[in-house]
Write a protein that holds these residues in place. Structure first.
Motif, PDB file in Angstrom:
ATOM      1  N   ASN A 117     -10.009 -51.431   1.974  1.00 24.58           N
ATOM      2  CA  ASN A 117     -10.987 -50.331   2.704  1.00 24.58           C
ATOM      3  C   ASN A 117     -10.383 -49.937   3.904  1.00 24.58           C
ATOM      4  O   ASN A 117     -10.361 -50.843   4.804  1.00 24.58           O
ATOM      5  N   LEU A 144      -8.731 -41.591   3.447  1.00 24.11           N
ATOM      6  CA  LEU A 144      -9.585 -42.689   3.353  1.00 24.11           C
ATOM      7  C   LEU A 144      -9.199 -43.409   1.791  1.00 24.11           C
ATOM      8  O   LEU A 144      -8.923 -42.887   1.003  1.00 24.11           O
ATOM      9  N   VAL A 187     -11.147 -46.416  -0.396  1.00 19.21           N
ATOM     10  CA  VAL A 187     -12.198 -47.272  -0.710  1.00 19.21           C
ATOM     11  C   VAL A 187     -12.065 -48.192  -2.003  1.00 19.21           C
ATOM     12  O   VAL A 187     -11.382 -47.611  -2.995  1.00 19.21           O
ATOM     13  N   ASP A 188     -12.089 -49.563  -1.951  1.00 17.62           N
ATOM     14  CA  ASP A 188     -11.777 -50.408  -2.972  1.00 17.62           C
ATOM     15  C   ASP A 188     -10.413 -50.277  -3.513  1.00 17.62           C
ATOM     16  O   ASP A 188     -10.108 -50.287  -4.817  1.00 17.62           O
ATOM     17  N   VAL A 196      -9.627 -41.764  -1.619  1.00 16.73           N
ATOM     18  CA  VAL A 196     -10.942 -40.824  -1.644  1.00 16.73           C
ATOM     19  C   VAL A 196     -10.400 -39.338  -1.806  1.00 16.73           C
ATOM     20  O   VAL A 196      -9.802 -38.955  -0.558  1.00 16.73           O
ATOM     21  N   GLY A 216     -11.737 -36.585   3.947  1.00 14.68           N
ATOM     22  CA  GLY A 216     -10.963 -37.084   5.155  1.00 14.68           C
ATOM     23  C   GLY A 216     -10.511 -36.059   6.196  1.00 14.68           C
ATOM     24  O   GLY A 216      -9.566 -36.182   7.079  1.00 14.68           O
ATOM     25  N   GLN A 249     -18.489 -43.546  13.417  1.00 12.86           N
ATOM     26  CA  GLN A 249     -19.254 -43.150  12.212  1.00 12.86           C
ATOM     27  C   GLN A 249     -18.792 -43.551  10.913  1.00 12.86           C
ATOM     28  O   GLN A 249     -19.481 -44.094   9.897  1.00 12.86           O
ATOM     29  N   LEU A 250     -17.310 -43.834  10.873  1.00 10.71           N
ATOM     30  CA  LEU A 250     -16.808 -44.460   9.537  1.00 10.71           C
ATOM     31  C   LEU A 250     -17.182 -45.822   9.397  1.00 10.71           C
ATOM     32  O   LEU A 250     -17.464 -46.426   8.320  1.00 10.71           O
ATOM     33  N   SER A 289     -19.947 -47.193   9.883  1.00 12.87           N
ATOM     34  CA  SER A 289     -21.429 -47.060   9.255  1.00 12.87           C
ATOM     35  C   SER A 289     -21.362 -46.462   8.028  1.00 12.87           C
ATOM     36  O   SER A 289     -22.379 -46.763   7.535  1.00 12.87           O
ATOM     37  N   SER A 290     -20.376 -45.996   7.528  1.00 15.13           N
ATOM     38  CA  SER A 290     -20.458 -45.364   6.356  1.00 15.13           C
ATOM     39  C   SER A 290     -19.577 -46.060   5.216  1.00 15.13           C
ATOM     40  O   SER A 290     -20.203 -47.102   4.393  1.00 15.13           O
ATOM     41  N   ILE A 291     -18.409 -45.863   5.311  1.00 12.73           N
ATOM     42  CA  ILE A 291     -17.390 -46.560   4.192  1.00 12.73           C
ATOM     43  C   ILE A 291     -16.913 -47.798   4.842  1.00 12.73           C
ATOM     44  O   ILE A 291     -16.242 -48.787   4.055  1.00 12.73           O
ATOM     45  N   ALA A 292     -17.215 -48.122   6.162  1.00 11.16           N
ATOM     46  CA  ALA A 292     -16.773 -49.729   6.602  1.00 11.16           C
ATOM     47  C   ALA A 292     -15.216 -49.923   6.280  1.00 11.16           C
ATOM     48  O   ALA A 292     -15.192 -51.038   5.932  1.00 11.16           O
ATOM     49  N   HIS A 319     -21.877 -54.098  12.746  1.00 13.32           N
ATOM     50  CA  HIS A 319     -20.968 -53.486  11.869  1.00 13.32           C
ATOM     51  C   HIS A 319     -19.876 -54.001  12.016  1.00 13.32           C
ATOM     52  O   HIS A 319     -19.532 -55.130  12.735  1.00 13.32           O
ATOM     53  N   ARG A 320     -19.034 -54.041  10.837  1.00 14.55           N
ATOM     54  CA  ARG A 320     -17.848 -54.676  10.608  1.00 14.55           C
ATOM     55  C   ARG A 320     -16.787 -53.902  11.468  1.00 14.55           C
ATOM     56  O   ARG A 320     -16.559 -52.745  11.387  1.00 14.55           O
ATOM     57  N   LEU A 348     -23.580 -44.974  -1.003  1.00 16.86           N
ATOM     58  CA  LEU A 348     -22.643 -43.851  -1.318  1.00 16.86           C
ATOM     59  C   LEU A 348     -21.837 -44.123  -2.621  1.00 16.86           C
ATOM     60  O   LEU A 348     -21.554 -45.207  -2.913  1.00 16.86           O
ATOM     61  N   GLY A 363     -22.517 -47.675   4.079  1.00 22.57           N
ATOM     62  CA  GLY A 363     -24.048 -47.078   3.780  1.00 22.57           C
ATOM     63  C   GLY A 363     -25.081 -47.474   5.082  1.00 22.57           C
ATOM     64  O   GLY A 363     -26.122 -46.888   4.736  1.00 22.57           O
ATOM     65  N   GLU A 364     -24.398 -47.825   5.983  1.00 16.86           N
ATOM     66  CA  GLU A 364     -25.608 -48.300   7.241  1.00 16.86           C
ATOM     67  C   GLU A 364     -25.828 -47.098   8.055  1.00 16.86           C
ATOM     68  O   GLU A 364     -25.512 -47.208   9.206  1.00 16.86           O
ATOM     69  N   SER A 366     -17.324 -34.449   6.356  1.00 21.40           N
ATOM     70  CA  SER A 366     -15.966 -34.468   6.755  1.00 21.40           C
ATOM     71  C   SER A 366     -15.087 -35.561   6.418  1.00 21.40           C
ATOM     72  O   SER A 366     -14.016 -35.894   6.628  1.00 21.40           O
ATOM     73  N   SER A 367     -15.955 -36.767   5.943  1.00 17.58           N
ATOM     74  CA  SER A 367     -15.115 -37.996   5.418  1.00 17.58           C
ATOM     75  C   SER A 367     -15.132 -38.001   3.833  1.00 17.58           C
ATOM     76  O   SER A 367     -14.255 -37.592   3.096  1.00 17.58           O
TER      77      SER A 367
END
Lengths: 309, 309
Positions: free
Chosen positions: A136, A150, A152-153, A157, A164, A240-241, A243-246, A278-279, B150, B164-165, B243-244
């Protein structure tokens, strides 16, 4: 061993082209201005690429390319092979993959410039140094504008080409943006914005963000404020990222990344202040430099050849 | 036809449990408070689940469960089967999947409550109504807190449990958050924040966001301000996603979604104002309601049975 490929990385300002040999070396790397202002921008681009490809093949007559790797800027639908939209170059829903395939009579691997250069950065550049556990990740390219790839796994994306676009995500202190939105990161965090805002605030004209950094390092408080505001804005978008895709890692490329630790160290600090449980991602510089796009085009060409044997 | 499964959805406040029959109906749905404050919270949870499971099996002696579906709140590592961290329930790196598998002597499908309920919403609820073309989606659950599931290219984004946080991503007008960060969406956009902020601003104590909505509809300007600030904050966070990962649809669930169009209509309007060339997602209400988690647990149980035949 791979067969030779013709590689093109088409940006709004210039086109980079090269021919790869069987060891994967990039030969004849060349950068020319992208032809602009023609009535049919897609046809004009393909014509220009055909000329560049012919030059490359004439230079290395023993290397017979077996596929083309083509990256373009703007909104790109990789699956459909479409250049959906480019504000700079003017096409809309142009079937660039098919057009290139006809022009060269070769299979064409087609991708978005930032996304595919990011994939190359992850595979051959900073990502390779981080190891295979990083699945990620974000490759954030900060230059005149700001864009990101971006992952993910382990997969890029795309979201039909709309993923992005971090340069056009709002930050709290951002300004009105030419894109039509308000507060976009690009209006404060890009190398272009740093130079422009410093010139406006100081009355001293500078060519780029590098001069602002130099001014800051000699104690110029205006330069320090502009630089810090840019860092804060970039950190906001990275948070922000988180908290979303970490992402586990954020790889920073583009012109501004040449500032090195003068950018990365305060960026890490600002990000840490914004996170709690958060990570926290690693923040590292990109490694491939200007050729990341051609390296990405190489990956795409290899994929295309597997799909069209 | 599927065999019966034991299903558990463990939240910070309560546990929902049910037994599914061969047609996939949920039998004996029950909600009990999650046992809290014990010295070994993971062992205590498994013990409580075992009791609930025994009750369900006693009620339907002809249904012999062949797998367990277990969802838990907090940070969850689905691949490793770990409850990484729960602020409410107190475990750290608890091997909940293995513990449950031993307690029930059955294969256990294990997942994060919001993420897995979101997967069920996408498959059986609002997502099913949108059709199979929606492969990039967000299920945003707005209740006491805010969390999201997500989906990118049809796959849930986990990122080791940190994805997803959204409740703990900053918005420009947010406040200090108990999580330790500043500006979190939850501090302004959650149902809990709406009620709390209205009570603080008006001096009138309310039980929940529903009363604030009712006050707004009778012309209370304080209620309107608090409601609109919440909508703006939620729209800001959704715009960041545009945007992401650029979702095609945002499915709104949780208690606040019961406001229906009083929430969704201004949310769509505010989001549209924040976007320019970005892809605008559909904003639709969730459909599964309180049982989304148990439906998700059902999916997990079915997966576990395929993996452990």
């Amino acid at each position: 061993m791979n067969p030779p490929y013709l590689l093109f990385d088409v940006g709004g300002t210039d086109i980079k082209s090269a021919l790869s040999d069987e060891a994967g070396n990039l030969l004849g790397i060349r950068r020319v201005p992208t032809r602009r202002g023609t009535p049919d921008p897609a046809a004009s681009l393909i014509d220009q690429l055909h000329g560049l490809g012919s030059d490359l093949m004439a230079q290395s007559p023993l290397l017979v390319p077996q596929a083309v790797g083509l990256l373009v800027c703007g909104i790109v639908d990789e699956d459909a092979g479409l250049g959906v939209f480019s504000a700079n170059l003017g096409w809309r829903d142009a079937p660039l993959r098919e057009m290139a395939s006809k022009a060269f009579a070769l299979p064409v691997g087609f991708g978005h410039d930032v996304s595919t250069a990011g994939a190359a950065e992850l595979r051959f550049g900073a990502g390779a140094a981080l190891g295979t556990k990083v699945r990620n990740a974000v490759v954030l390219v900060i230059g005149t504008g700001i864009a990101a790839a971006l992952f993910v796994d382990g997969h890029a994306v795309s979201a039909g080409g709309y993923a992005g676009e971090l340069g056009h995500a709002a930050v709290p202190v951002g300004f009105d943006c030419p894109c039509g939105a308000h507060g976009c990161l690009e209006t404060i965090g890009s190398a272009g914005a740093i130079a422009k805002r410093y010139t406006q605030a100081s009355g001293r004209s500078v060519d780029g963000a590098r001069e602002v950094l130099e001014a800051m390092e000699t104690g110029d408080p205006v330069a320090a404020r502009i630089w810090n505001e840019a860092v804060e804005a970039i950190a906001f978008s990275i948070a922000q990222l988180c908290s979303s895709i970490a992402p586990e890692a954020v790889i920073i490329g583009g012109g501004l990344a040449q500032a090195g630790e003068a950018l990365l160290e305060p960026l890490r600090r600002s990000l840490r202040n914004k996170l709690s449980y958060h990570r926290e991602p690693l923040i590292v510089p990109a490694r491939l430099g200007q050729d990341a796009g051609l390296r990405g085009a190489y990956l795409k060409a290899a994929e295309a050849r597997e799909v069209h044997p």
